[in-house]
Write a protein that holds these residues in place. Structure first.
Motif, PDB file in Angstrom:
ATOM      1  N   LYS A 103       0.848  -1.188   0.000  1.00 54.94           N
ATOM      2  CA  LYS A 103       0.000   0.000   0.000  1.00 54.94           C
ATOM      3  C   LYS A 103       0.888   1.243   0.000  1.00 54.94           C
ATOM      4  CE  LYS A 103      -2.248   1.040   3.777  1.00 54.94           C
ATOM      5  NZ  LYS A 103      -3.258   1.008   4.858  1.00 54.94           N
ATOM      6  N   VAL A 104       0.526   2.214  -0.811  1.00 52.03           N
ATOM      7  CA  VAL A 104       1.258   3.474  -0.881  1.00 52.03           C
ATOM      8  C   VAL A 104       0.307   4.606  -0.504  1.00 52.03           C
ATOM      9  CG1 VAL A 104       2.563   5.068  -2.335  1.00 52.03           C
ATOM     10  CG2 VAL A 104       2.768   2.599  -2.700  1.00 52.03           C
ATOM     11  N   THR A 105       0.707   5.385   0.490  1.00 47.39           N
ATOM     12  CA  THR A 105      -0.109   6.510   0.950  1.00 47.39           C
ATOM     13  C   THR A 105       0.625   7.805   0.650  1.00 47.39           C
ATOM     14  OG1 THR A 105      -1.033   5.179   2.740  1.00 47.39           O
ATOM     15  CG2 THR A 105      -1.276   7.555   2.921  1.00 47.39           C
ATOM     16  N   MET A 106      -0.087   8.743   0.045  1.00 45.98           N
ATOM     17  CA  MET A 106       0.491  10.038  -0.299  1.00 45.98           C
ATOM     18  C   MET A 106      -0.417  11.139   0.234  1.00 45.98           C
ATOM     19  SD  MET A 106       1.136  11.625  -4.108  1.00 45.98           S
ATOM     20  CE  MET A 106       2.308  10.329  -4.495  1.00 45.98           C
ATOM     21  N   ALA A 107       0.165  12.133   0.891  1.00 47.79           N
ATOM     22  CA  ALA A 107      -0.599  13.269   1.403  1.00 47.79           C
ATOM     23  C   ALA A 107       0.030  14.559   0.899  1.00 47.79           C
ATOM     24  CB  ALA A 107      -0.638  13.258   2.925  1.00 47.79           C
ATOM     25  N   LEU A 108      -0.829  15.523   0.529  1.00 48.08           N
ATOM     26  CA  LEU A 108      -0.372  16.809   0.015  1.00 48.08           C
ATOM     27  C   LEU A 108      -0.951  17.924   0.875  1.00 48.08           C
ATOM     28  CD1 LEU A 108      -0.938  16.246  -3.832  1.00 48.08           C
ATOM     29  CD2 LEU A 108       1.104  15.728  -2.477  1.00 48.08           C
ATOM     30  N   THR A 109      -0.077  18.835   1.328  1.00 47.56           N
ATOM     31  CA  THR A 109      -0.512  19.972   2.131  1.00 47.56           C
ATOM     32  C   THR A 109       0.210  21.226   1.649  1.00 47.56           C
ATOM     33  OG1 THR A 109       1.211  19.518   3.788  1.00 47.56           O
ATOM     34  CG2 THR A 109      -0.974  18.563   4.184  1.00 47.56           C
ATOM     35  N   ASP A 110      -0.191  22.372   2.187  1.00 50.26           N
ATOM     36  CA  ASP A 110       0.455  23.654   1.859  1.00 50.26           C
ATOM     37  C   ASP A 110       0.546  23.870   0.356  1.00 50.26           C
ATOM     38  OD1 ASP A 110       0.812  24.186   4.551  1.00 50.26           O
ATOM     39  OD2 ASP A 110       2.810  23.297   4.607  1.00 50.26           O
ATOM     40  N   LEU A 111      -0.567  23.656  -0.334  1.00 53.31           N
ATOM     41  CA  LEU A 111      -0.567  23.845  -1.782  1.00 53.31           C
ATOM     42  C   LEU A 111      -0.320  25.308  -2.130  1.00 53.31           C
ATOM     43  CD1 LEU A 111      -3.609  21.611  -2.846  1.00 53.31           C
ATOM     44  CD2 LEU A 111      -1.214  20.972  -2.529  1.00 53.31           C
ATOM     45  N   ASN A 112       0.500  25.504  -3.153  1.00 58.01           N
ATOM     46  CA  ASN A 112       0.818  26.831  -3.691  1.00 58.01           C
ATOM     47  C   ASN A 112       1.545  27.733  -2.694  1.00 58.01           C
ATOM     48  OD1 ASN A 112      -0.483  26.223  -6.204  1.00 58.01           O
ATOM     49  ND2 ASN A 112      -2.454  26.674  -5.243  1.00 58.01           N
ATOM     50  N   LYS A 113       2.137  27.146  -1.683  1.00 56.18           N
ATOM     51  CA  LYS A 113       2.921  27.927  -0.731  1.00 56.18           C
ATOM     52  C   LYS A 113       4.321  28.190  -1.307  1.00 56.18           C
ATOM     53  CE  LYS A 113       4.542  27.908   4.060  1.00 56.18           C
ATOM     54  NZ  LYS A 113       4.538  27.150   5.347  1.00 56.18           N
ATOM     55  N   THR A 114       4.787  29.421  -1.174  1.00 60.00           N
ATOM     56  CA  THR A 114       6.083  29.805  -1.731  1.00 60.00           C
ATOM     57  C   THR A 114       7.231  29.264  -0.880  1.00 60.00           C
ATOM     58  OG1 THR A 114       5.128  31.835  -2.638  1.00 60.00           O
ATOM     59  CG2 THR A 114       7.530  31.741  -2.426  1.00 60.00           C
ATOM     60  N   PHE A 115       8.191  28.674  -1.522  1.00 62.85           N
ATOM     61  CA  PHE A 115       9.417  28.257  -0.852  1.00 62.85           C
ATOM     62  C   PHE A 115      10.559  28.317  -1.854  1.00 62.85           C
ATOM     63  CE2 PHE A 115       8.021  24.375  -2.838  1.00 62.85           C
ATOM     64  CZ  PHE A 115       9.191  23.719  -3.189  1.00 62.85           C
ATOM     65  N   THR A 116      11.764  28.322  -1.362  1.00 66.70           N
ATOM     66  CA  THR A 116      12.936  28.404  -2.243  1.00 66.70           C
ATOM     67  C   THR A 116      13.791  27.165  -2.088  1.00 66.70           C
ATOM     68  OG1 THR A 116      14.198  29.579  -0.531  1.00 66.70           O
ATOM     69  CG2 THR A 116      12.975  30.924  -2.133  1.00 66.70           C
ATOM     70  N   VAL A 117      14.432  26.799  -3.194  1.00 60.38           N
ATOM     71  CA  VAL A 117      15.361  25.664  -3.205  1.00 60.38           C
ATOM     72  C   VAL A 117      16.696  26.178  -3.708  1.00 60.38           C
ATOM     73  CG1 VAL A 117      15.841  23.362  -4.072  1.00 60.38           C
ATOM     74  CG2 VAL A 117      13.468  24.053  -3.646  1.00 60.38           C
ATOM     75  N   ALA A 118      17.719  25.954  -2.935  1.00 62.10           N
ATOM     76  CA  ALA A 118      19.058  26.399  -3.333  1.00 62.10           C
ATOM     77  C   ALA A 118      20.042  25.274  -3.095  1.00 62.10           C
ATOM     78  CB  ALA A 118      19.466  27.637  -2.520  1.00 62.10           C
ATOM     79  N   PRO A 119      21.091  25.211  -3.892  1.00 67.15           N
ATOM     80  CA  PRO A 119      22.113  24.183  -3.665  1.00 67.15           C
ATOM     81  C   PRO A 119      22.698  24.307  -2.267  1.00 67.15           C
ATOM     82  CG  PRO A 119      22.424  25.275  -5.773  1.00 67.15           C
ATOM     83  CD  PRO A 119      21.396  26.065  -5.048  1.00 67.15           C
ATOM     84  N   PRO A 120      22.908  23.173  -1.591  1.00 68.10           N
ATOM     85  CA  PRO A 120      23.497  23.236  -0.247  1.00 68.10           C
ATOM     86  C   PRO A 120      24.935  23.743  -0.303  1.00 68.10           C
ATOM     87  CG  PRO A 120      23.390  20.980  -1.028  1.00 68.10           C
ATOM     88  CD  PRO A 120      22.662  21.792  -2.029  1.00 68.10           C
ATOM     89  N   THR A 121      25.326  24.416   0.743  1.00 69.31           N
ATOM     90  CA  THR A 121      26.688  24.965   0.782  1.00 69.31           C
ATOM     91  C   THR A 121      27.578  24.095   1.651  1.00 69.31           C
ATOM     92  OG1 THR A 121      26.020  26.375   2.634  1.00 69.31           O
ATOM     93  CG2 THR A 121      25.862  27.293   0.419  1.00 69.31           C
TER      94      THR A 121
END
Length: 230
Positions: free
Chosen positions: A212-230
């Motif tokens: 069984k695979v369970t998937m949950a989605l929250t905080d739709l369309n919320k702004t966040f940033t992704v940057a390469p780790p330093t």
């Protein structure tokens, strides 16, 4: 003529009992009618998944959680959690099974690069294409193979309940469509969707082998940033 009070009293008690019985029967009939009408008032499952499929195509980002119960030969991830956007950027953590051991890892997926950090050491930089060899979370918001495609392809959709301001819909999803989210599917799967405000809140996929695979989605369309780790 004198009135026999015993006869009068007995008749009055009999009429009172019959009146109460009729009231109880009538109330029971109304209750049953109300129950059947409430189930009949549930919106059609096909309409709900259709609207949700269209709405999910415009979702720009989400926080996701994924949990795998059972064995999936082509999926080494047991659970994962993170943020992702429609541009294919994502960051989070996952538990991955390797050589019989469950390892906690962190990842950052940005541009053409995948940054991967195991239990020890720092981040390693790899080509983003390698993400698919473990699990590619960016597929979730991909309109051609993600949740929008899964909802649009759902068959025999039936609304089973209304709860917490949303609806629960059961359906069957073709194996080639589910494979976009869960690799290695061997057959069509039973899916249970929880839909709120025309969006997918969570989905449960029950596979023929018992996994069984369970998937949950929250905080739709919320702004966040992704940057390469330093």
């Amino acid at each position: 003529m004198p009135v026999d009070l015993r006869v009068f009293s007995g008749r009055w008690i009999y009429d009172l009992r019959m009146s109460r019985r009729r009231v109880l029967v009538g109330a029971l009939a109304l209750l049953l009618a109300g129950c059947s009408s409430s189930s009949g008032d549930l919106p059609a499952g096909s309409d709900l998944v259709g609207r949700s499929a269209a709405a999910m195509r415009s979702v720009s980002s989400t926080h996701f959680t994924i949990k795998v119960d059972g064995e999936l030969p082509d999926v080494t991830v047991k659970d994962a959690e993170g943020d992702l956007n429609a541009k294919g950027e994502s960051k989070g953590r996952a538990k991955v099974e390797q050589f019989g051991q469950l390892l906690e890892v962190e990842y950052v997926l940005v541009g053409r690069d995948l940054y991967f950090k195991g239990p020890t050491g720092g981040f390693s930089k790899l080509p983003a294409a390698l993400a698919g060899q473990v699990y590619d979370p960016t597929a979730i918001l991909d309109p051609d193979k993600g949740v929008a495609k899964v909802l649009a392809s759902a068959k025999d959709a039936k609304t089973v309940s209304a709860e917490n301001g949303g609806h629960v819909v059961e359906a069957t999803v073709p194996k080639d469509v589910v494979a976009g989210l869960v690799p290695g599917i061997g057959g069509d799967v039973k899916a249970t969707f929880t839909l709120k405000d025309d969006k997918l809140a969570d989905a449960v996929f029950e596979l023929s082998g018992g996994a069984k695979v369970t998937m949950a989605l929250t905080d739709l369309n919320k702004t966040f940033t992704v940057a390469p780790p330093t």
